[in-house]
Design a protein around this motif. Structure first.
Motif, PDB file in Angstrom:
ATOM      1  N   PHE A 180       0.823  -1.212   0.000  1.00  0.00           N
ATOM      2  CA  PHE A 180       0.000   0.000   0.000  1.00  0.00           C
ATOM      3  C   PHE A 180       0.860   1.265   0.000  1.00  0.00           C
ATOM      4  CE2 PHE A 180      -2.335  -3.316   2.212  1.00  0.00           C
ATOM      5  CZ  PHE A 180      -3.602  -3.250   1.636  1.00  0.00           C
ATOM      6  N   LEU A 181       0.235   2.361  -0.422  1.00  0.00           N
ATOM      7  CA  LEU A 181       0.822   3.693  -0.329  1.00  0.00           C
ATOM      8  C   LEU A 181      -0.184   4.595   0.379  1.00  0.00           C
ATOM      9  CD1 LEU A 181       3.184   5.623  -1.335  1.00  0.00           C
ATOM     10  CD2 LEU A 181       1.598   6.256  -3.158  1.00  0.00           C
ATOM     11  N   PRO A 182       0.164   5.231   1.485  1.00  0.00           N
ATOM     12  CA  PRO A 182       1.331   4.934   2.319  1.00  0.00           C
ATOM     13  C   PRO A 182       1.141   3.581   3.007  1.00  0.00           C
ATOM     14  CG  PRO A 182      -0.131   6.470   3.449  1.00  0.00           C
ATOM     15  CD  PRO A 182      -0.715   6.256   2.091  1.00  0.00           C
ATOM     16  N   PRO A 183       2.233   2.914   3.378  1.00  0.00           N
ATOM     17  CA  PRO A 183       2.084   1.612   4.040  1.00  0.00           C
ATOM     18  C   PRO A 183       1.460   1.753   5.420  1.00  0.00           C
ATOM     19  CG  PRO A 183       4.389   2.297   3.997  1.00  0.00           C
ATOM     20  CD  PRO A 183       3.641   3.283   3.169  1.00  0.00           C
ATOM     21  N   PRO A 184       0.408   0.995   5.718  1.00  0.00           N
ATOM     22  CA  PRO A 184      -0.166   1.042   7.073  1.00  0.00           C
ATOM     23  C   PRO A 184       0.795   0.394   8.072  1.00  0.00           C
ATOM     24  CG  PRO A 184      -1.196  -0.701   5.799  1.00  0.00           C
ATOM     25  CD  PRO A 184      -0.276   0.021   4.862  1.00  0.00           C
ATOM     26  N   ARG A 185       0.492   0.552   9.342  1.00  0.00           N
ATOM     27  CA  ARG A 185       1.367  -0.002  10.385  1.00  0.00           C
ATOM     28  C   ARG A 185       1.077  -1.475  10.653  1.00  0.00           C
ATOM     29  NH1 ARG A 185       0.065   5.229  11.959  1.00  0.00           N
ATOM     30  NH2 ARG A 185       1.850   6.625  12.171  1.00  0.00           N
TER      31      ARG A 185
END
Length: 280
Positions: A180-185
């Motif tokens: 993903f963009l932005p990468p989730p935590r």
């Protein structure tokens, strides 16, 4: 390719994604292909998509379906999506602006969505009020694991019970943050959710289930006693409540909540309802 295209589109339109709104856009071509493949869309399908974003899923779905109904809340993103659809000469997408948790859905027979995580629960339960074939949905991994959890396991919850009784739910595959963009935590997972016909779930059952799972490690009889206010607002004394619960099948009230099968909770709920309606 998808990662580069997404970055360029967002930069061109000067859009910065907001994690708080669940704006984590899929940028992995392989994962995208697997989602579309599992959806098995035909040219007679009307697909509901919630959180359409810039059209990462919308566009490949529209190329296969009769129609896509795409819900999106962010006005800037909607403008970008409509521009893309026009450029690609895709005319079978109905873009709906607004909060999908608060709006009625038009007709659809399949659902395919990368759901904004903060609305996972309300959207899932809202979908169950509609008649459709099945849904392919992206969830936070922890939420997905609770959906498919079995009795006696640490993830087993009220959500697990509701999913078991109302649907056939299958965890298809996991998705890493870097997809993903932005990468989730956190990691994600794709679920296939197929509604069961005529589920025996009503409001009283939902209240009973909520009361039980407030004390999931306790025996169900004790859990009901301690959270009876979740089930009924009547001013019954504790001894009266205890008397009602004592008449429920003892094998079930002695069993710990997190070990109860969904069908057993249904029996508890039905017996409790009968006892409250006919106290004698």
């Amino acid at each position: 390719m998808l990662a580069q295209e997404t970055s360029q589109l967002l930069k061109k339109h000067q859009i910065r994604l907001n994690r708080r709104k669940g704006q984590n856009y899929l940028i992995n071509n392989h994962i995208l292909s697997r989602i579309v493949e599992n959806a098995n869309i035909s040219d007679s399908d009307v697909v509901l998509e919630i959180g359409a974003g810039i059209g990462t899923l919308t566009i490949p779905l529209a190329r296969k379906a009769a129609k896509v109904v795409a819900f999106e809340q962010d006005k800037r993103i909607i403008h970008l999506l409509q521009e893309r659809l026009q450029e690609l000469e895709i005319y079978n997408v109905e873009v709906v602006e607004g909060d999908a948790t608060k709006m009625e859905f038009p007709y659809f027979n399949k659902v395919v969505s990368n759901l904004p995580y903060q609305i996972s629960s309300p959207i899932t339960f809202k979908l169950l009020k509609y008649d459709f074939d099945y849904a392919i949905l992206m969830y936070q991994l922890e939420f997905a694991q609770r959906m498919v959890a079995q009795p006696g396991t640490s993830n087993y919850s009220r959500l697990s019970v509701m999913m078991h009784l109302c649907t056939h739910t299958e965890l298809l595959f996991k998705v890493p943050p870097n997809a993903f963009l932005p990468p989730p935590r956190i990691s994600s997972a794709v679920i296939k959710l197929t509604p069961r016909k005529n589920p025996q779930v009503e409001e009283f059952f939902i209240k009973t289930c909520r009361a039980l799972f407030q004390h999931k490690k306790k025996k169900s009889g004790k859990a009901l006693l301690q959270s009876f206010h979740e089930i009924s607002s009547s001013n019954l004394e504790k001894r009266e409540i205890r008397d009602i619960i004592s008449k429920i099948d003892n094998k079930l009230t002695e069993k710990r909540v997190f070990k109860l099968e969904g069908e057993e909770i249904l029996i508890i709920s039905n017996e409790l309802k009968d006892l409250m309606n006919n106290p004698s």
